[in-house]
Design a protein around this motif. Structure first.
Motif, PDB file in Angstrom:
ATOM      1  N   ASP A 178      14.183 -10.019  -5.535  1.00  0.00           N
ATOM      2  CA  ASP A 178      12.876  -9.484  -5.149  1.00  0.00           C
ATOM      3  C   ASP A 178      12.998  -8.221  -4.299  1.00  0.00           C
ATOM      4  OD1 ASP A 178      11.504 -11.633  -6.365  1.00  0.00           O
ATOM      5  OD2 ASP A 178      11.787 -12.864  -4.578  1.00  0.00           O
ATOM      6  N   GLU A 188       6.055  -2.735   1.724  1.00  0.00           N
ATOM      7  CA  GLU A 188       5.867  -3.137   0.323  1.00  0.00           C
ATOM      8  C   GLU A 188       4.459  -3.704   0.108  1.00  0.00           C
ATOM      9  OE1 GLU A 188       8.144  -3.038  -2.517  1.00  0.00           O
ATOM     10  OE2 GLU A 188       8.869  -1.509  -1.139  1.00  0.00           O
ATOM     11  N   GLU A 189       4.008  -4.513   1.038  1.00  0.00           N
ATOM     12  CA  GLU A 189       2.665  -5.091   0.946  1.00  0.00           C
ATOM     13  C   GLU A 189       1.602  -4.017   0.994  1.00  0.00           C
ATOM     14  OE1 GLU A 189      -0.369  -7.981   0.729  1.00  0.00           O
ATOM     15  OE2 GLU A 189       1.770  -8.152   0.334  1.00  0.00           O
ATOM     16  N   GLU A 237       1.912  -0.775   0.350  1.00  0.00           N
ATOM     17  CA  GLU A 237       1.997   0.084  -0.840  1.00  0.00           C
ATOM     18  C   GLU A 237       1.451  -0.622  -2.070  1.00  0.00           C
ATOM     19  OE1 GLU A 237       6.030   1.460  -1.160  1.00  0.00           O
ATOM     20  OE2 GLU A 237       5.833   2.772   0.581  1.00  0.00           O
ATOM     21  N   GLY A 238       1.580  -1.922  -2.115  1.00  0.00           N
ATOM     22  CA  GLY A 238       1.052  -2.692  -3.239  1.00  0.00           C
ATOM     23  C   GLY A 238      -0.463  -2.732  -3.262  1.00  0.00           C
ATOM     24  N   ARG A 239      -1.105  -2.457  -2.152  1.00  0.00           N
ATOM     25  CA  ARG A 239      -2.570  -2.486  -2.065  1.00  0.00           C
ATOM     26  C   ARG A 239      -3.207  -1.160  -2.421  1.00  0.00           C
ATOM     27  NH1 ARG A 239      -3.945  -6.054   3.291  1.00  0.00           N
ATOM     28  NH2 ARG A 239      -2.924  -7.939   2.576  1.00  0.00           N
TER      29      ARG A 239
END
Length: 96
Positions: A30, A90-91, A93-95
């Motif tokens: 991951d 990462e969280e 950027e994922g949004r």
């Protein structure tokens, strides 16, 4: 600042426990950055307890923190900080 009631060993034991909970559904696959893979491995190694033999995990984590050198504890802390920052990034950027 208030004193640490459980002492440094207890604080690291709590950190080991929190990392074990936080990483239980995360595999090395991951993680995409080599530096973060190294941090992940360091943390996973620190929280690994080979044989519980009925002992509570908290007690084993206290014993493990007592057995680690100051440098090992510093490396663990740095790795946890790096991973936390990476996961947050990462969280976020994922949004987008």
């Amino acid at each position: 600042m208030a004193p640490i009631i459980s002492g440094e060993d207890g604080c690291f034991a709590n950190a080991f426990n929190a990392c074990a909970d936080g990483l239980k559904n995360v595999s090395e696959d991951d993680i995409t950055e080599p530096d973060m893979i190294a941090s992940y491995r360091l943390v996973k190694e620190a929280i690994n307890v080979d044989e519980r033999r009925g002992q509570p995990l908290d007690g084993l984590y206290v014993a493990k923190s007592r057995a680690m050198s100051v440098e090992e504890l510093r490396q663990f802390s740095d790795a946890v900080d790096s991973l936390a920052t990476w996961f947050l990034r990462e969280e976020l950027e994922g949004r987008k």
